[in-house]
Motif scaffolding. Structure first.
Motif, PDB file in Angstrom:
ATOM      1  N   ALA A   4       0.850  -1.193   0.000  1.00  0.00           N
ATOM      2  CA  ALA A   4       0.000   0.000   0.000  1.00  0.00           C
ATOM      3  C   ALA A   4       0.878   1.233   0.000  1.00  0.00           C
ATOM      4  O   ALA A   4       1.936   1.261   0.633  1.00  0.00           O
ATOM      5  CB  ALA A   4      -0.916   0.009   1.215  1.00  0.00           C
ATOM      6  N   VAL A   5       0.435   2.266  -0.716  1.00  0.00           N
ATOM      7  CA  VAL A   5       1.122   3.552  -0.679  1.00  0.00           C
ATOM      8  C   VAL A   5       0.221   4.547   0.043  1.00  0.00           C
ATOM      9  O   VAL A   5      -0.966   4.660  -0.258  1.00  0.00           O
ATOM     10  CB  VAL A   5       1.509   4.043  -2.092  1.00  0.00           C
ATOM     11  CG1 VAL A   5       0.297   4.187  -2.998  1.00  0.00           C
ATOM     12  CG2 VAL A   5       2.277   5.348  -2.006  1.00  0.00           C
ATOM     13  N   LEU A 170       2.667  13.325  -7.990  1.00  0.00           N
ATOM     14  CA  LEU A 170       2.377  14.201  -9.123  1.00  0.00           C
ATOM     15  C   LEU A 170       1.363  13.608 -10.085  1.00  0.00           C
ATOM     16  O   LEU A 170       0.771  14.331 -10.891  1.00  0.00           O
ATOM     17  CB  LEU A 170       3.677  14.511  -9.867  1.00  0.00           C
ATOM     18  CG  LEU A 170       4.783  15.159  -9.022  1.00  0.00           C
ATOM     19  CD1 LEU A 170       6.024  15.373  -9.867  1.00  0.00           C
ATOM     20  CD2 LEU A 170       4.309  16.463  -8.412  1.00  0.00           C
ATOM     21  N   GLY A 171       1.179  12.315 -10.018  1.00  0.00           N
ATOM     22  CA  GLY A 171       0.213  11.658 -10.882  1.00  0.00           C
ATOM     23  C   GLY A 171      -0.228  10.338 -10.276  1.00  0.00           C
ATOM     24  O   GLY A 171       0.565   9.664  -9.619  1.00  0.00           O
ATOM     25  N   ILE A 172      -1.496   9.990 -10.463  1.00  0.00           N
ATOM     26  CA  ILE A 172      -2.048   8.726  -9.949  1.00  0.00           C
ATOM     27  C   ILE A 172      -2.895   8.114 -11.051  1.00  0.00           C
ATOM     28  O   ILE A 172      -3.729   8.806 -11.664  1.00  0.00           O
ATOM     29  CB  ILE A 172      -2.909   8.959  -8.689  1.00  0.00           C
ATOM     30  CG1 ILE A 172      -2.093   9.641  -7.586  1.00  0.00           C
ATOM     31  CG2 ILE A 172      -3.480   7.637  -8.180  1.00  0.00           C
ATOM     32  CD1 ILE A 172      -2.934  10.123  -6.409  1.00  0.00           C
ATOM     33  N   ARG A 173      -2.681   6.834 -11.325  1.00  0.00           N
ATOM     34  CA  ARG A 173      -3.474   6.165 -12.340  1.00  0.00           C
ATOM     35  C   ARG A 173      -3.655   4.698 -11.946  1.00  0.00           C
ATOM     36  O   ARG A 173      -2.904   4.166 -11.131  1.00  0.00           O
ATOM     37  CB  ARG A 173      -2.790   6.260 -13.701  1.00  0.00           C
ATOM     38  CG  ARG A 173      -1.482   5.499 -13.785  1.00  0.00           C
ATOM     39  CD  ARG A 173      -0.727   5.779 -15.066  1.00  0.00           C
ATOM     40  NE  ARG A 173       0.523   5.013 -15.134  1.00  0.00           N
ATOM     41  CZ  ARG A 173       1.491   5.272 -16.005  1.00  0.00           C
ATOM     42  NH1 ARG A 173       1.355   6.262 -16.873  1.00  0.00           N
ATOM     43  NH2 ARG A 173       2.592   4.525 -16.002  1.00  0.00           N
ATOM     44  N   GLU A 181      -0.778   3.161  -9.637  1.00  0.00           N
ATOM     45  CA  GLU A 181       0.574   3.645  -9.881  1.00  0.00           C
ATOM     46  C   GLU A 181       0.630   5.120  -9.505  1.00  0.00           C
ATOM     47  O   GLU A 181      -0.254   5.901  -9.872  1.00  0.00           O
ATOM     48  CB  GLU A 181       0.962   3.458 -11.351  1.00  0.00           C
ATOM     49  CG  GLU A 181       1.024   1.999 -11.765  1.00  0.00           C
ATOM     50  CD  GLU A 181       1.441   1.815 -13.218  1.00  0.00           C
ATOM     51  OE1 GLU A 181       1.558   2.838 -13.939  1.00  0.00           O
ATOM     52  OE2 GLU A 181       1.639   0.658 -13.631  1.00  0.00           O
ATOM     53  N   VAL A 182       1.666   5.487  -8.773  1.00  0.00           N
ATOM     54  CA  VAL A 182       1.833   6.867  -8.311  1.00  0.00           C
ATOM     55  C   VAL A 182       3.156   7.403  -8.840  1.00  0.00           C
ATOM     56  O   VAL A 182       4.221   6.846  -8.543  1.00  0.00           O
ATOM     57  CB  VAL A 182       1.808   6.953  -6.767  1.00  0.00           C
ATOM     58  CG1 VAL A 182       1.982   8.403  -6.313  1.00  0.00           C
ATOM     59  CG2 VAL A 182       0.520   6.363  -6.209  1.00  0.00           C
ATOM     60  N   ALA A 183       3.080   8.468  -9.630  1.00  0.00           N
ATOM     61  CA  ALA A 183       4.283   9.102 -10.161  1.00  0.00           C
ATOM     62  C   ALA A 183       4.740  10.194  -9.204  1.00  0.00           C
ATOM     63  O   ALA A 183       3.932  11.018  -8.752  1.00  0.00           O
ATOM     64  CB  ALA A 183       4.003   9.698 -11.531  1.00  0.00           C
ATOM     65  N   THR A 184       6.035  10.205  -8.906  1.00  0.00           N
ATOM     66  CA  THR A 184       6.588  11.185  -7.972  1.00  0.00           C
ATOM     67  C   THR A 184       7.515  12.185  -8.639  1.00  0.00           C
ATOM     68  O   THR A 184       7.998  13.098  -7.978  1.00  0.00           O
ATOM     69  CB  THR A 184       7.373  10.485  -6.853  1.00  0.00           C
ATOM     70  OG1 THR A 184       8.541   9.869  -7.419  1.00  0.00           O
ATOM     71  CG2 THR A 184       6.527   9.443  -6.152  1.00  0.00           C
ATOM     72  N   ARG A 190       4.429   1.361  -7.819  1.00  0.00           N
ATOM     73  CA  ARG A 190       3.318   0.466  -8.113  1.00  0.00           C
ATOM     74  C   ARG A 190       2.897  -0.224  -6.831  1.00  0.00           C
ATOM     75  O   ARG A 190       3.717  -0.795  -6.121  1.00  0.00           O
ATOM     76  CB  ARG A 190       3.739  -0.552  -9.172  1.00  0.00           C
ATOM     77  CG  ARG A 190       4.031   0.106 -10.519  1.00  0.00           C
ATOM     78  CD  ARG A 190       4.628  -0.846 -11.538  1.00  0.00           C
ATOM     79  NE  ARG A 190       4.804  -0.169 -12.838  1.00  0.00           N
ATOM     80  CZ  ARG A 190       5.842   0.606 -13.135  1.00  0.00           C
ATOM     81  NH1 ARG A 190       6.833   0.772 -12.244  1.00  0.00           N
ATOM     82  NH2 ARG A 190       5.913   1.203 -14.305  1.00  0.00           N
ATOM     83  N   ALA A 191       1.599  -0.118  -6.523  1.00  0.00           N
ATOM     84  CA  ALA A 191       1.089  -0.666  -5.268  1.00  0.00           C
ATOM     85  C   ALA A 191      -0.276  -1.302  -5.500  1.00  0.00           C
ATOM     86  O   ALA A 191      -0.934  -1.052  -6.528  1.00  0.00           O
ATOM     87  CB  ALA A 191       0.987   0.433  -4.210  1.00  0.00           C
ATOM     88  N   ASP A 192      -0.679  -2.102  -4.534  1.00  0.00           N
ATOM     89  CA  ASP A 192      -1.995  -2.746  -4.621  1.00  0.00           C
ATOM     90  C   ASP A 192      -3.118  -1.803  -4.211  1.00  0.00           C
ATOM     91  O   ASP A 192      -4.267  -1.985  -4.610  1.00  0.00           O
ATOM     92  CB  ASP A 192      -2.016  -3.989  -3.730  1.00  0.00           C
ATOM     93  CG  ASP A 192      -0.979  -5.016  -4.164  1.00  0.00           C
ATOM     94  OD1 ASP A 192      -1.125  -5.554  -5.278  1.00  0.00           O
ATOM     95  OD2 ASP A 192      -0.011  -5.240  -3.413  1.00  0.00           O
ATOM     96  N   ALA A 193      -2.797  -0.808  -3.393  1.00  0.00           N
ATOM     97  CA  ALA A 193      -3.828   0.116  -2.920  1.00  0.00           C
ATOM     98  C   ALA A 193      -3.191   1.440  -2.543  1.00  0.00           C
ATOM     99  O   ALA A 193      -1.999   1.513  -2.228  1.00  0.00           O
ATOM    100  CB  ALA A 193      -4.573  -0.475  -1.714  1.00  0.00           C
ATOM    101  N   LEU A 194      -4.007   2.477  -2.584  1.00  0.00           N
ATOM    102  CA  LEU A 194      -3.584   3.823  -2.212  1.00  0.00           C
ATOM    103  C   LEU A 194      -4.464   4.341  -1.088  1.00  0.00           C
ATOM    104  O   LEU A 194      -5.689   4.144  -1.107  1.00  0.00           O
ATOM    105  CB  LEU A 194      -3.680   4.755  -3.419  1.00  0.00           C
ATOM    106  CG  LEU A 194      -3.408   6.243  -3.202  1.00  0.00           C
ATOM    107  CD1 LEU A 194      -2.682   6.840  -4.407  1.00  0.00           C
ATOM    108  CD2 LEU A 194      -4.702   7.030  -2.959  1.00  0.00           C
ATOM    109  N   VAL A 195      -3.841   5.001  -0.105  1.00  0.00           N
ATOM    110  CA  VAL A 195      -4.584   5.662   0.966  1.00  0.00           C
ATOM    111  C   VAL A 195      -4.180   7.134   0.972  1.00  0.00           C
ATOM    112  O   VAL A 195      -3.008   7.467   1.121  1.00  0.00           O
ATOM    113  CB  VAL A 195      -4.306   5.033   2.345  1.00  0.00           C
ATOM    114  CG1 VAL A 195      -5.149   5.737   3.415  1.00  0.00           C
ATOM    115  CG2 VAL A 195      -4.612   3.540   2.331  1.00  0.00           C
ATOM    116  N   ASN A 196      -5.166   7.989   0.809  1.00  0.00           N
ATOM    117  CA  ASN A 196      -4.959   9.438   0.752  1.00  0.00           C
ATOM    118  C   ASN A 196      -5.217  10.034   2.132  1.00  0.00           C
ATOM    119  O   ASN A 196      -6.353  10.103   2.591  1.00  0.00           O
ATOM    120  CB  ASN A 196      -5.905  10.025  -0.303  1.00  0.00           C
ATOM    121  CG  ASN A 196      -6.009  11.540  -0.254  1.00  0.00           C
ATOM    122  OD1 ASN A 196      -5.191  12.235   0.348  1.00  0.00           O
ATOM    123  ND2 ASN A 196      -7.037  12.069  -0.911  1.00  0.00           N
ATOM    124  N   CYS A 197      -4.147  10.481   2.780  1.00  0.00           N
ATOM    125  CA  CYS A 197      -4.246  11.174   4.069  1.00  0.00           C
ATOM    126  C   CYS A 197      -3.552  12.530   3.951  1.00  0.00           C
ATOM    127  O   CYS A 197      -2.776  12.940   4.821  1.00  0.00           O
ATOM    128  CB  CYS A 197      -3.605  10.354   5.180  1.00  0.00           C
ATOM    129  SG  CYS A 197      -4.317   8.723   5.443  1.00  0.00           S
TER     130      CYS A 197
END
Length: 394
Positions: A4-5, A170-173, A181-184, A190-197
């Motif tokens: 997870a990211v 900078l980007g999430i898809r 996938e999260v571009a920095t 590349r992660a299985d899940a994203l948590v936005n805090c």
């Protein structure tokens, strides 16, 4: 091992990351600033709330009552300074008594240890206080919330988490084979899940991830003074007014900190930038975004007079002192020294109503914490458990 990211390195993001690692997951934490707890967590009053104010059954009520116990226990287990000192909520006139009695009833419903007391009893706790009645709330405390974050980072490092400062998303898809996938800028995670805090940026992160969140973040700056060292004797602990039930803010109050200083505030004025801690912190693009949102104007029509009063108090030490003198008459403008400010990420709906409860939205492989102002720091470990339950990891 699932991955997870987590976006955001405040207390909620770090608590979520730690909860996910304890469940056996690999975690990457991205924080755009160069240190942890850079915004709301590092610029608040460091009060452990009891759960007194919140609607029974709401996220805030349940999570703050449970969080009061869990965050104090965590601090004691990990050597973070904390003190359960209790506080007084004081009615300074007969007009405020009905609202004080409502608070006492709500405390009982929420399971908060509290007791209505007389003016004489209130003065046994705070000799300089002025009131017609008060509510003594026993479980309120003061804590070092940035210290809690330091402890969480230490635990995450020991668990093998990938902790990245100065790394904005900078980007999430969607990922090609599921997940995200999260571009920095320098990497694609590349992660299985994203948590936005992401706190003050949480709605923008949600839109970056392809969501249309129900609410927009509108930043409110809370400014603090502190009492001069030779006037700290006016306050022994925590003194709060009876809050206006129509507003999400508790009103200016007096708080003795762990180091013995006494903070006074905060007020609540619209910040001119998402992370605007001073009047001169202005972002034209942030202001334009706020101005284009129809909920802003509906809020202004509803609370215009209150907003003007808050701005005037921001600009006048004398007005600020007068608000405090309702609680402690001996406080004078000359006793106040301006100190820190914080910015509250307040979620606002298009109809102009302020989101009263924690707001958490989900999408495939994503969880977004979109409204987590006070008492989120108190409730961080409980929010983390709830959020971790929503994250779908195999």
């Amino acid at each position: 091992m699932a991955h997870a990211v987590v976006l955001g390195g405040g207390i909620v993001g770090l608590a979520v990351a730690r909860e996910l690692t304890t469940r056996g997951n690999q975690v990457t934490v991205l924080e755009k600033e160069d240190h942890w707890a850079a915004h709301q967590t590092g610029n608040n009053s460091n009060v452990v709330h009891a759960g007194l104010y919140y609607k029974p059954g709401s996220f805030k009520a349940r999570m703050s009552v449970a969080g009061n116990k869990s965050i104090i226990g965590f601090a004691r287990d990990h050597g973070v300074p904390v003190e359960v000192c209790g506080k007084l909520v004081v009615a300074t006139s007969e007009d405020e008594l009905p609202a004080l009695y409502v608070l006492a009833s709500r405390a009982k419903e929420n399971g908060v240890p509290a007791k209505l007391i007389s003016p004489a009893e209130a003065r046994s706790y705070e000799p300089e206080v002025s009131c017609v009645a008060a509510l003594r709330v026993h479980s309120t405390g003061i804590i070092d919330f940035p210290g809690v974050c330091t402890a969480l980072v230490r635990l995450l490092s020991a668990a093998g988490a990938d902790l990245r400062l100065s790394t904005p998303a900078l980007g999430i898809r969607p990922g090609r084979n599921g997940g995200v996938e999260v571009a920095t800028g320098s990497d694609v995670i590349r992660a299985d899940a994203l948590v936005n805090c992401a706190g003050l940026q949480s709605d923008r992160v949600a839109r970056l991830a392809g969501l249309t969140p129900r609410a927009r973040i509108v930043p409110f700056r809370g400014e603090y003074y502190e009492l001069r060292p030779d006037r700290r004797n006016l306050v022994r602990g925590l003194i709060y007014p009876v809050p206006d039930a129509a507003l999400p803010f508790l009103g200016v109050h007096l708080t003795r900190m762990l180091d013995g200083s006494v903070h006074a505030g905060p007020n609540a004025v619209l910040a001119l930038r998402r992370e605007g801690y001073r009047w001169r912190d202005v972002s034209p693009s942030d202001l334009l975004e706020t101005a284009r949102f129809r909920g802003t104007w509906k809020l202004a029509r509803k609370y215009g007079r209150t907003g003007v009063d808050e701005v005037l108090r921001s600009l006048s030490r004398k007005r600020f002192a007068a608000s405090l003198a309702r609680l402690v008459p001996a406080v004078q403008a000359s006793d106040l020294v301006r100190c820190t400010a914080g910015v509250r990420a307040q979620a606002l709906l298009p109809d102009g109503s302020l989101v009263d409860d924690f707001l958490i939205e989900t999408a495939p492989n994503q969880v977004h914490v979109l409204n987590a102002p006070s008492p989120a720091a108190t409730s961080a470990l409980e929010i983390a458990r709830y959020v971790a339950d929503q994250v779908k990891l195999s």
